[in-house]
Design a protein around this motif. Structure first.
Motif, PDB file in Angstrom:
ATOM      1  N   VAL A  38      -6.500  11.406   2.307  1.00  0.00           N
ATOM      2  CA  VAL A  38      -6.307  10.588   3.511  1.00  0.00           C
ATOM      3  C   VAL A  38      -7.409  10.898   4.524  1.00  0.00           C
ATOM      4  O   VAL A  38      -7.969   9.992   5.151  1.00  0.00           O
ATOM      5  CB  VAL A  38      -4.904  10.826   4.111  1.00  0.00           C
ATOM      6  N   PHE A  42      -9.805   7.996   5.923  1.00  0.00           N
ATOM      7  CA  PHE A  42      -9.506   7.553   7.288  1.00  0.00           C
ATOM      8  C   PHE A  42     -10.004   8.494   8.382  1.00  0.00           C
ATOM      9  O   PHE A  42     -10.220   8.066   9.511  1.00  0.00           O
ATOM     10  CB  PHE A  42      -7.995   7.357   7.466  1.00  0.00           C
ATOM     11  N   VAL A  47      -6.068   9.213  11.641  1.00  0.00           N
ATOM     12  CA  VAL A  47      -4.712   9.388  11.112  1.00  0.00           C
ATOM     13  C   VAL A  47      -3.795   9.872  12.230  1.00  0.00           C
ATOM     14  O   VAL A  47      -2.664   9.392  12.379  1.00  0.00           O
ATOM     15  CB  VAL A  47      -4.699  10.364   9.914  1.00  0.00           C
ATOM     16  N   MET A  50      -3.008   6.946  14.453  1.00  0.00           N
ATOM     17  CA  MET A  50      -2.070   6.023  13.800  1.00  0.00           C
ATOM     18  C   MET A  50      -0.652   6.574  13.842  1.00  0.00           C
ATOM     19  O   MET A  50       0.298   5.831  14.115  1.00  0.00           O
ATOM     20  CB  MET A  50      -2.496   5.758  12.355  1.00  0.00           C
ATOM     21  N   SER A  65       2.122   5.082   3.011  1.00  0.00           N
ATOM     22  CA  SER A  65       1.202   3.943   2.935  1.00  0.00           C
ATOM     23  C   SER A  65      -0.249   4.387   3.034  1.00  0.00           C
ATOM     24  O   SER A  65      -1.116   3.876   2.310  1.00  0.00           O
ATOM     25  CB  SER A  65       1.503   2.936   4.046  1.00  0.00           C
ATOM     26  N   LEU A  66      -0.525   5.326   3.931  1.00  0.00           N
ATOM     27  CA  LEU A  66      -1.893   5.828   4.070  1.00  0.00           C
ATOM     28  C   LEU A  66      -2.352   6.526   2.794  1.00  0.00           C
ATOM     29  O   LEU A  66      -3.498   6.341   2.352  1.00  0.00           O
ATOM     30  CB  LEU A  66      -1.986   6.782   5.259  1.00  0.00           C
ATOM     31  N   GLU A  69      -2.983   3.789   0.150  1.00  0.00           N
ATOM     32  CA  GLU A  69      -4.219   3.064   0.441  1.00  0.00           C
ATOM     33  C   GLU A  69      -5.430   3.951   0.188  1.00  0.00           C
ATOM     34  O   GLU A  69      -6.445   3.474  -0.329  1.00  0.00           O
ATOM     35  CB  GLU A  69      -4.235   2.559   1.879  1.00  0.00           C
TER      36      GLU A  69
END
Length: 176
Positions: A38, A42, A47, A50, A65-66, A69
């Motif tokens: 992650v 990102f 993160v 978010m 979800s992160l 993805e």
């Protein structure tokens, strides 16, 4: 976690894990790969931002979800999750068409059983005429339209990426 055992994020970032660390509940120290991927995609700062914007009850789902993805982005840096969604959307469309054709064939067989006086030749032209008769095409169109309307509306954000998923090698790379 606070103090003794830093969370995976604080371990990776080589910092002290505070009691109010936003990452600690979602990135435990026993699963460092989860935060690493992650973070790679990102960034820790993004993160953190978010997670702060998401209600506490939904943060676990947001982290899932992160992570999903991030894994998708590693496998397919261009399309990520959208590539997987497009692939599955294409599969659903193909299955809908197969279902519609099968339903139309069942309808033709039922009509033949209701009217046994009607004779049908046993050649390939007859099979083609059954598959591509107005009744079959209409039944296929109605079934596909009814079954796929919600999916099309939900996935309408990714129409351009579906062309990429036609390559069989690309399909395999999504799942390996």
């Amino acid at each position: 976690m606070g103090g003794n055992s830093p969370c995976a994020s604080c371990k990776l970032l080589r910092r002290r894990c505070a009691k109010d660390c936003i990452f600690a509940p979602y990135f435990p120290s026993d699963d460092p790969h989860k935060f690493a991927i992650v973070h790679k995609i990102f960034g820790a700062s993004n993160v953190s931002k978010m997670l702060q914007e998401v209600p506490v009850k939904q943060r676990g789902d947001a982290v899932s979800s992160l992570v999903y993805e991030a894994h998708a982005r590693v496998r397919d840096p261009v399309y990520g999750c959208v590539g997987a969604i497009s692939f599955l959307q294409n599969e659903v469309s193909q299955l809908q068409m197969q279902l519609a054709v099968a339903q139309a064939e069942i309808l033709c067989i039922q009509m033949h059983h209701q009217d046994p006086a009607a004779t049908f030749p046993d050649d390939d032209d007859h099979q083609k005429s059954l598959l591509f008769s107005p009744a079959t095409i209409n039944a296929a169109a109605v079934t596909t339209a009814n079954f796929g309307t919600n999916l099309q509306q939900y996935l309408s954000f990714a129409p351009s990426s579906s062309a990429v998923m036609q390559d069989p090698l690309k399909r395999e790379s999504l799942w390996t």
